[in-house]
Scaffold this motif. Structure first.
Motif, PDB file in Angstrom:
ATOM      1  N   MET A   1       0.835  -1.195   0.000  1.00 20.04           N
ATOM      2  CA  MET A   1       0.000   0.000   0.000  1.00 20.04           C
ATOM      3  C   MET A   1       0.877   1.254   0.000  1.00 20.04           C
ATOM      4  N   THR A   2       0.404   2.287  -0.690  1.00 18.92           N
ATOM      5  CA  THR A   2       1.105   3.563  -0.659  1.00 18.92           C
ATOM      6  C   THR A   2       0.990   4.163   0.729  1.00 18.92           C
ATOM      7  N   GLU A   3       2.099   4.658   1.257  1.00 14.78           N
ATOM      8  CA  GLU A   3       2.069   5.242   2.588  1.00 14.78           C
ATOM      9  C   GLU A   3       1.102   6.417   2.627  1.00 14.78           C
ATOM     10  N   PRO A   4       0.291   6.512   3.677  1.00 15.17           N
ATOM     11  CA  PRO A   4      -0.653   7.617   3.777  1.00 15.17           C
ATOM     12  C   PRO A   4       0.026   8.874   4.296  1.00 15.17           C
ATOM     13  N   LEU A   5      -0.634   9.991   4.106  1.00 11.44           N
ATOM     14  CA  LEU A   5      -0.175  11.269   4.631  1.00 11.44           C
ATOM     15  C   LEU A   5      -0.886  11.543   5.948  1.00 11.44           C
ATOM     16  N   LEU A   6      -0.118  11.755   6.990  1.00  8.81           N
ATOM     17  CA  LEU A   6      -0.654  12.118   8.295  1.00  8.81           C
ATOM     18  C   LEU A   6      -0.200  13.538   8.619  1.00  8.81           C
ATOM     19  N   VAL A   7      -1.139  14.470   8.690  1.00  7.37           N
ATOM     20  CA  VAL A   7      -0.837  15.866   8.993  1.00  7.37           C
ATOM     21  C   VAL A   7      -1.056  16.088  10.482  1.00  7.37           C
ATOM     22  N   VAL A   8      -0.067  16.696  11.140  1.00  7.69           N
ATOM     23  CA  VAL A   8      -0.149  16.886  12.583  1.00  7.69           C
ATOM     24  C   VAL A   8      -0.019  18.370  12.912  1.00  7.69           C
TER      25      VAL A   8
ATOM     26  N   GLY B   1      -4.795   8.693  -5.232  1.00  6.22           N
ATOM     27  CA  GLY B   1      -4.859   7.347  -4.675  1.00  6.22           C
ATOM     28  C   GLY B   1      -4.148   7.191  -3.341  1.00  6.22           C
ATOM     29  N   VAL B   2      -4.021   8.287  -2.593  1.00  5.50           N
ATOM     30  CA  VAL B   2      -3.315   8.263  -1.315  1.00  5.50           C
ATOM     31  C   VAL B   2      -4.276   8.608  -0.191  1.00  5.50           C
ATOM     32  N   ASP B   3      -4.300   7.790   0.857  1.00  5.36           N
ATOM     33  CA  ASP B   3      -5.114   8.081   2.032  1.00  5.36           C
ATOM     34  C   ASP B   3      -4.463   9.193   2.848  1.00  5.36           C
ATOM     35  N   SER B   4      -5.293   9.927   3.588  1.00  5.36           N
ATOM     36  CA  SER B   4      -4.762  10.990   4.428  1.00  5.36           C
ATOM     37  C   SER B   4      -5.649  11.181   5.641  1.00  5.36           C
TER      38      SER B   4
END
Length: 303
Positions: A1-8, A36-39
């Motif tokens: 899976m493509t690594e997701p973006l986690l905004v903090v 196609g990227v989860d976030s």
């Protein structure tokens, strides 16, 4: 899976600031979904959702490695200690997970362009040669972080052609907003634009506006104008996406040469080697308070 973006983000008690953060997350999610990227996104304190909720959301989708981007302009205590510590806590809660940690957002040409746009909205470019700017940052007990704000001021002056650009801070570091305005006045400025160097609305940017207006009312011979903060916009999404790809594929290096957590600086001896401790978020299940010492995670991957 493509690594997701986690905004903090840090968090704020201001409802408008929280709403703008969520609006930005929605804008960012639309961009990432198209690719196609989860976030997901969360705060380390003060506001919902807590970062533990965002991490858990991505973990439930099957992600084991997150690409985290700190939504901060400079790498002060939050970017160097609080945020990576909060993420490391999630790694320990969710066995088999890990993260890579991106750089803070600034300084960056996109931010300089946004600042120029906000200034242009209150002082047209034709006036810039005889306009002074007071760039107002959050302020920190980390001298390296304050120096980064000064760097932005110098970049603005050398690329935009202002008469002068002074730096001020709304908390924790001098000069304050009236002090910055007074410096510009003593240099001969008759028109001064106060430019808040903040991402979204909140208690501190509102305080910038209040202090600028108070100064202006006591100095009627000076034309004081206040620009808007950076705000939720597509350009900011562009920058976060750039930091996301950089975290996954770039060589991430933060500055260590003048970092008080790694280098002994006169007057900041208490910071050297201080422990890395996350903030406590009221929605976090631990229910514990928090210390406020900061370690130094830097921008390379952890675990």
């Amino acid at each position: 899976m493509t690594e997701p973006l986690l905004v903090v983000g840090h968090g704020t008690v201001d409802e408008n600031g929280v709403a703008e953060f969520h609006a930005f997350l929605h804008r960012l999610h639309s961009r990432m979904s198209a690719a196609g990227v989860d976030s997901a996104g969360g705060f380390i304190e003060l506001s919902a959702p807590a970062v533990t909720e965002a991490w858990g959301e991505l973990a439930k989708q099957g992600h084991r490695r997150m690409a985290a981007v700190p939504l901060v302009l400079v790498a002060a205590g939050h970017g160097k200690g609080d945020i990576p510590a909060a993420l490391e806590r999630e790694v320990r809660r969710h066995h088999g997970t890990s993260f890579v940690f991106g750089r803070p957002l600034g300084p960056h040409p996109i931010l300089l362009d946004l600042l120029a746009e906000r200034i242009d909205a209150v002082a047209p470019r034709a006036e810039w040669a005889d306009t002074a700017v007071v760039l107002v940052g959050r302020g920190s007990t980390d001298p390296d972080a304050n120096a980064e704000v000064c760097k932005v001021s110098r970049l603005l002056q050398e690329t935009c052609g202002f008469d002068t650009v002074e730096t001020a801070f709304i908390s924790l570091a001098p000069p304050d907003v009236p002090g910055g305005l007074e410096r510009a006045r003593k240099l001969g400025a008759k028109r001064i634009v106060v430019a808040p160097y903040f991402l979204f609305d909140g208690v501190l940017p509102q305080r910038v506006v209040t202090q600028a207006r108070e100064y202006a009312s006591a100095a009627p011979d000076i034309d004081v104008r206040v620009a808007g903060y950076l705000g939720d916009c597509d350009a900011l999404v562009d920058l976060v996406v750039e930091r996301y790809h950089e975290a996954l594929h770039g060589d991430i290096r933060m500055n260590c040469d003048t970092c008080a957590y790694r280098v002994l600086l006169p007057g900041f001896e208490d910071k050297l080697g201080a422990p890395q401790t996350p903030h406590h978020h009221p929605d976090d299940p631990t229910g514990h308070g928090h210390g406020h010492g900061h370690g130094h995670a830097h921008g390379h991957s952890i675990r």
